[in-house]
Design a protein around this motif. Structure first.
Motif, PDB file in Angstrom:
ATOM      1  N   SER A 276       0.856  -1.183   0.000  1.00 21.70           N
ATOM      2  CA  SER A 276       0.000   0.000   0.000  1.00 21.70           C
ATOM      3  C   SER A 276       0.891   1.232   0.000  1.00 21.70           C
ATOM      4  O   SER A 276       2.093   1.140   0.254  1.00 21.70           O
ATOM      5  N   PRO A 277       0.315   2.411  -0.277  1.00 19.55           N
ATOM      6  CA  PRO A 277       1.120   3.637  -0.233  1.00 19.55           C
ATOM      7  C   PRO A 277       1.784   3.875   1.116  1.00 19.55           C
ATOM      8  O   PRO A 277       2.765   4.618   1.204  1.00 19.55           O
ATOM      9  N   LEU A 278       1.260   3.249   2.162  1.00 21.00           N
ATOM     10  CA  LEU A 278       1.813   3.477   3.493  1.00 21.00           C
ATOM     11  C   LEU A 278       2.969   2.542   3.842  1.00 21.00           C
ATOM     12  O   LEU A 278       3.760   2.851   4.735  1.00 21.00           O
ATOM     13  N   ASN A 279       3.064   1.385   3.169  1.00 17.68           N
ATOM     14  CA  ASN A 279       4.156   0.479   3.527  1.00 17.68           C
ATOM     15  C   ASN A 279       5.150   0.243   2.393  1.00 17.68           C
ATOM     16  O   ASN A 279       6.070  -0.550   2.523  1.00 17.68           O
ATOM     17  N   ALA A 280       4.954   0.927   1.252  1.00 16.61           N
ATOM     18  CA  ALA A 280       5.913   0.806   0.155  1.00 16.61           C
ATOM     19  C   ALA A 280       7.244   1.428   0.554  1.00 16.61           C
ATOM     20  O   ALA A 280       7.288   2.470   1.215  1.00 16.61           O
ATOM     21  N   ILE A 281       8.341   0.786   0.156  1.00 16.27           N
ATOM     22  CA  ILE A 281       9.670   1.320   0.466  1.00 16.27           C
ATOM     23  C   ILE A 281       9.987   2.507  -0.438  1.00 16.27           C
ATOM     24  O   ILE A 281      10.509   3.523   0.004  1.00 16.27           O
ATOM     25  N   SER A 282       9.665   2.382  -1.705  1.00 23.04           N
ATOM     26  CA  SER A 282       9.928   3.468  -2.649  1.00 23.04           C
ATOM     27  C   SER A 282       8.771   4.444  -2.674  1.00 23.04           C
ATOM     28  O   SER A 282       7.604   4.028  -2.725  1.00 23.04           O
ATOM     29  N   PRO A 283       9.041   5.745  -2.652  1.00 20.14           N
ATOM     30  CA  PRO A 283       7.951   6.724  -2.757  1.00 20.14           C
ATOM     31  C   PRO A 283       7.236   6.657  -4.103  1.00 20.14           C
ATOM     32  O   PRO A 283       6.100   7.109  -4.226  1.00 20.14           O
ATOM     33  N   ILE A 284       7.905   6.089  -5.117  1.00 18.91           N
ATOM     34  CA  ILE A 284       7.239   5.926  -6.409  1.00 18.91           C
ATOM     35  C   ILE A 284       6.033   5.008  -6.259  1.00 18.91           C
ATOM     36  O   ILE A 284       4.965   5.258  -6.821  1.00 18.91           O
ATOM     37  N   ASP A 285       6.203   3.939  -5.501  1.00 14.59           N
ATOM     38  CA  ASP A 285       5.098   3.005  -5.267  1.00 14.59           C
ATOM     39  C   ASP A 285       4.269   3.395  -4.050  1.00 14.59           C
ATOM     40  O   ASP A 285       3.261   2.744  -3.762  1.00 14.59           O
TER      41      ASP A 285
END
Length: 447
Positions: free
Chosen positions: A4-13
């Motif tokens: 999810s946007p909250l647990n993605a490592i990359s800000p792109i994802d």
């Protein structure tokens, strides 16, 4: 845990996913697998069309059904291939086995061994990845680029008549026009885009060490070089690199990344100039209800869009730089460093698109503060000194530069009045004096 946007490592994802969503169709793991399937299917069809003797009996009416394997490719198909890869520990081989299963369904089992016939995995990767990059450029990058270019050109036209104090070395210099200064960036972008368009999308296709060894030993009478070129260029729409080692030499890819980097650098330059103009109060920014500029200072309206763009384009350029420097270098006939590096090729595209969108957003919020432009020009009458001394040179007046230098390089304020008084002391005709007095910081803006 699902991504999810909250647990993605990359800000792109994560944070910026909505801005780069379209890129998933070209640079995600699923997309790469789909492009590999496409190449494998089209290669098999090309062998049938050659035809290889053993494939003469394949009904051409089945080609549409074969193409549906990649045209109707789903996330479930990608997951199935990843499951196969857990056993094979080889991503391209997993694609081959997946297609073999599809052949069973299509009653093409007798022809399964001609899937991936004579190829190495790099024949698939080095066609799939350039094809995905080419498609991403056309479908995502180019529309975003032209949207930004058109915005810049529109502002250049809108502001073409706004006189502005120029600054060289940060100091007041011969006046210019705001529209002209913005148009500089538009011209630079267009020239670099033209160079970008000249870079071919190149692909390697030639077997384990690039020589069609396996193909030639199996069918020595066939011109495999001509076949490979026709397949890559007519079927896939790429340029066939030949000769190569096991991998594409990536020189054209490096040229592409360098061209993209230069375009980003021009936009960074624009971001910094607009940022400076905002700090000089040449622009106000549209205020959106509810937005906060600073957690401590209520008055702040920060030029964050240009800062966001600069930061993202900087990251993109750092990765483009590594791609263009690393990819053309491979030990002997190949090492594996290109493989892991190329898996990140979508990252700089993602940061680039974020940068483009941020600059677009920032430009859309600008409010021209014309009174500040006029005030700065009025406060810097010294800038007409160049004009006066040039006309005096034309009239063969002795030492005009030195005369103006003595007037202007003092701590005393230079005003319209002091300039006019200086002109009155000159031993020139009244017509020349009138000509000189007609020059103002607002009209001395060149062509």
């Amino acid at each position: 845990m699902a991504l999810s946007p909250l647990n993605a490592i990359s800000p792109i994802d994560g944070r910026y996913r909505s801005k780069v969503e379209k890129l998933k169709d070209y640079f995600s793991e699923e997309a790469l697998i789909k492009y590999r399937v496409l190449v494998e299917i089209e290669y098999f069809i090309a062998l049938c069309e050659l035809p290889l003797p053993q494939l003469e009996t394949v009904e051409h009416t089945l080609f549409d059904a074969l193409r549906d394997i990649y045209k109707n490719f789903t996330a479930d198909d990608a997951s199935a291939i990843k499951d196969i890869e857990k056993v094979t520990n080889h991503d391209v081989k997993a694609v081959e086995y997946f297609i073999k299963e599809k052949f069973d369904t299509l009653e093409l089992s007798a022809y399964k061994e001609f899937i991936h016939f004579g190829l190495t995995s790099q024949d698939i990767n080095n066609t799939a990845i350039p094809l995905s990059i080419k498609d991403a450029m056309n479908a995502v990058y180019v529309p975003e680029y032209f949207e930004l270019l058109e915005k810049i050109e529109g502002l250049a036209k809108e502001w073409e008549a706004i006189p502005m104090l120029a600054r060289t070395h940060g100091q007041p210099a011969s006046p210019t026009r705001l529209g002209k200064e913005v148009s500089v960036f538009a011209v630079r972008l267009k020239e670099q885009f033209n160079l970008l368009n000249d870079v071919p999308s190149a692909a390697k296709f030639g077997g384990a060490t690039g020589n069609f060894n396996a193909h030639k030993v199996a069918y020595p009478a066939i011109d495999w070089k001509a076949f490979g070129t026709k397949f890559v260029q007519e079927k896939l729409g790429l340029q066939h690199s030949f000769p190569t080692t096991q991998i594409e030499h990536y020189d054209h890819a490096a040229a592409l990344f360098d061209a993209l980097k230069r375009i980003n650098t021009i936009i960074i330059d624009l971001d910094r100039d607009i940022w400076a103009y905002v700090s000089m109060d040449y622009f106000k920014q549209k205020i959106k209800a509810g937005e906060v500029g600073s957690s401590a200072m209520p008055h702040k309206v920060n030029p964050i869009d240009f800062e966001n763009s600069e930061g993202n384009l900087g990251i993109a350029n750092a990765i483009f730089e590594h791609l263009s420097a690393k990819l053309p270098i491979s030990r002997l006939q190949r090492d594996l460093t290109d493989s892991t590096v190329l898996r990140n090729v979508g990252v700089p595209f993602g940061h680039t698109i974020i940068g483009f969108k941020s600059t677009m957003k920032g430009l859309g919020k600008l409010l021209l503060n014309e009174s500040k432009f006029a005030q700065d020009l009025e406060n810097n009458w010294a800038v007409v000194a160049e004009a006066i001394q040039t006309i005096l040179r034309r009239e063969s007046y002795p030492n005009p530069y030195e005369a103006l230098k003595g007037l202007t390089r003092t701590n005393a304020a230079i005003t319209q009045s002091s300039i006019s008084n200086f002109i009155d002391t000159l031993e020139v005709s009244d017509d020349i004096k009138s000509e000189l007095k007609a020059i103002t910081p607002s009209n001395y803006t060149g062509i």
